[in-house]
Design an enzyme around this catalytic site. Structure first.
Site, PDB file in Angstrom:
ATOM      1  N   ARG A  27     -51.710  23.523   5.308  1.00 36.45           N
ATOM      2  CA  ARG A  27     -52.798  24.474   5.519  1.00 36.45           C
ATOM      3  C   ARG A  27     -52.192  25.861   5.628  1.00 36.45           C
ATOM      4  NH1 ARG A  27     -50.356  26.166   9.177  1.00 36.45           N
ATOM      5  NH2 ARG A  27     -52.123  27.450   9.743  1.00 36.45           N
ATOM      6  N   GLY A  28     -53.073  26.854   5.572  1.00 37.43           N
ATOM      7  CA  GLY A  28     -52.625  28.231   5.443  1.00 37.43           C
ATOM      8  C   GLY A  28     -52.783  28.648   3.992  1.00 37.43           C
ATOM      9  N   ASP A  53     -57.665  34.348   4.685  1.00 38.56           N
ATOM     10  CA  ASP A  53     -57.787  33.404   3.585  1.00 38.56           C
ATOM     11  C   ASP A  53     -58.455  34.023   2.368  1.00 38.56           C
ATOM     12  OD1 ASP A  53     -57.252  30.265   4.475  1.00 38.56           O
ATOM     13  OD2 ASP A  53     -57.590  31.632   6.140  1.00 38.56           O
ATOM     14  N   ASN A  84     -61.208  34.512   7.743  1.00 36.41           N
ATOM     15  CA  ASN A  84     -60.042  33.902   8.383  1.00 36.41           C
ATOM     16  C   ASN A  84     -60.536  32.784   9.302  1.00 36.41           C
ATOM     17  OD1 ASN A  84     -57.130  33.892   8.779  1.00 36.41           O
ATOM     18  ND2 ASN A  84     -57.555  34.568  10.856  1.00 36.41           N
ATOM     19  N   LYS A  85     -59.602  32.110   9.928  1.00 38.99           N
ATOM     20  CA  LYS A  85     -59.918  30.973  10.791  1.00 38.99           C
ATOM     21  C   LYS A  85     -61.016  31.317  11.786  1.00 38.99           C
ATOM     22  CE  LYS A  85     -58.402  27.760  10.436  1.00 38.99           C
ATOM     23  NZ  LYS A  85     -58.951  26.639   9.622  1.00 38.99           N
TER      24      LYS A  85
END
Length: 347
Positions: free
Chosen positions: A48-49, A233, A243-244
């Protein structure tokens, strides 16, 4: 020869991925041999990332072409491309990497296509490592001396080709001698901050304190945070940033307390075709990710759950976007367009 990367190792005929679902309790590597294996690792959060997802997808497509041998063509690779593209919808690096490989392989077929895609996947991997180092230096220069930095999720070597984006800035600041402490939010529901960011920083003896996500506002009010640094992201053409989940709340808190809010991402995360954050597809994940932790129930089994994996932070709340090719201060449509124009002139 394998590329020196903490979480992604290319061995010419297969890919090894450090399975991040098991960290920090144990270290396990997944062997990936085709596009379906790469897509499964992305979808199931073994890797992930955003940058790491793009690198993994590139290797997955190359492995599929190598496996097809003389039958390899962009047409026979179409199912593999669709499988990889569907693995996670929000991270633009995934689509950027696949498009880059398709452009370079447009005039090739057979074994030559497989070899070319493999070389290009390696190039994407190596370029990301170099980009992270440049990004880290540029971002570290924005932090105050002796900074206490709050960060969210995991944006380090585990999430990239190496060094990291937001965590790359933190690493560079530490090596430059002007970082005092990192405060890592736990990052529910997958706990990437608790499981991965703390693990990475402790490997290098960088001072880190883990906090519950809900403690961020209190820490800022108490004057215990000097800056917030996060990854991304996808970045829209006007500077809005996905983003998260939880990033938007941190941006609001940082603005209220007068703190710099810095977004770190490679240029490949910029999506000029996305006018603003309202068009970014937000991935929604399974309910049990919230109802359970480590397989253990936390909530009633039938309790309804809303589980978006990302949120969008408006550009107006962002102090600066840092990429490997420069810093966009006070991002908006004009400043992002100028940054993209500079990139186009260089290419």
């Amino acid at each position: 020869m394998p590329i020196d990367s903490p979480a992604i190792r290319w061995l010419d005929d297969h890919l090894l991925l450090l399975d991040q679902r098991h960290l920090p309790l144990r270290t396990e590597w997944l062997a990936i041999h085709d596009a379906a294996g790469a897509a499964g690792a992305i979808r199931d959060m073994a890797v992930r990332g955003a940058p790491a997802i793009g690198i993994t997808a590139a290797y997955g497509l190359a492995l599929e072409a190598l496996g097809l041998g003389r039958r390899a063509s962009l047409e026979t690779l179409r199912p593999a491309l669709e499988t990889l593209a569907a693995s996670r919808p929000t991270a633009v690096n995934l689509f950027w990497a696949l498009e880059r490989l398709q452009r370079l392989g447009a005039d090739l077929e057979g074994e030559a296509l497989g070899r070319r895609l493999a070389r290009e996947a390696e190039s994407i991997h190596q370029d990301d490592q170099a980009a992270n180092l440049r990004l880290g230096e540029l971002g570290a220069a924005l932090l105050p001396h002796d900074a206490r930095v709050y960060t969210h999720c995991n944006t380090g070597a585990l999430a990239t080709g190496g060094h990291g984006t937001a965590l790359g800035i933190i690493r560079s600041a530490w090596r430059g001698g002007h970082l005092r402490e990192v405060i890592a939010g736990e990052t529910r529901p997958w706990l990437q901050g608790a499981r991965l960011t703390t693990w990475e920083l402790m490997q290098e003896n960088i001072p880190v304190t883990l906090v519950a996500d809900s403690a961020a506002g209190m820490l800022m009010a108490a004057g215990r945070v000097d800056a917030v640094v996060v990854g991304a992201d996808r970045i829209a053409a006007n500077g809005d940033t996905a983003n998260k989940i939880g990033t938007y709340g941190l941006a609001v808190l940082a603005r209220h307390h007068g703190l710099p809010f810095i977004v770190a991402a490679p240029d490949s995360t910029l999506d000029p075709a996305m006018t603003d954050g309202g068009g970014i597809v937000i991935e929604e994940r399974a309910a049990d990710e919230v109802r359970r932790v480590g397989g253990q129930p936390l909530a009633p089994e039938q309790c309804p759950v809303y589980n978006p994996a990302f949120d969008v932070t408006p550009a107006a709340l962002i102090t600066a976007i840092v990429t490997e090719s420069g810093v966009v201060h006070s991002p908006d449509a004009a400043s992002v367009a100028e940054h993209l124009s500079r990139l186009n002139r260089r290419s």
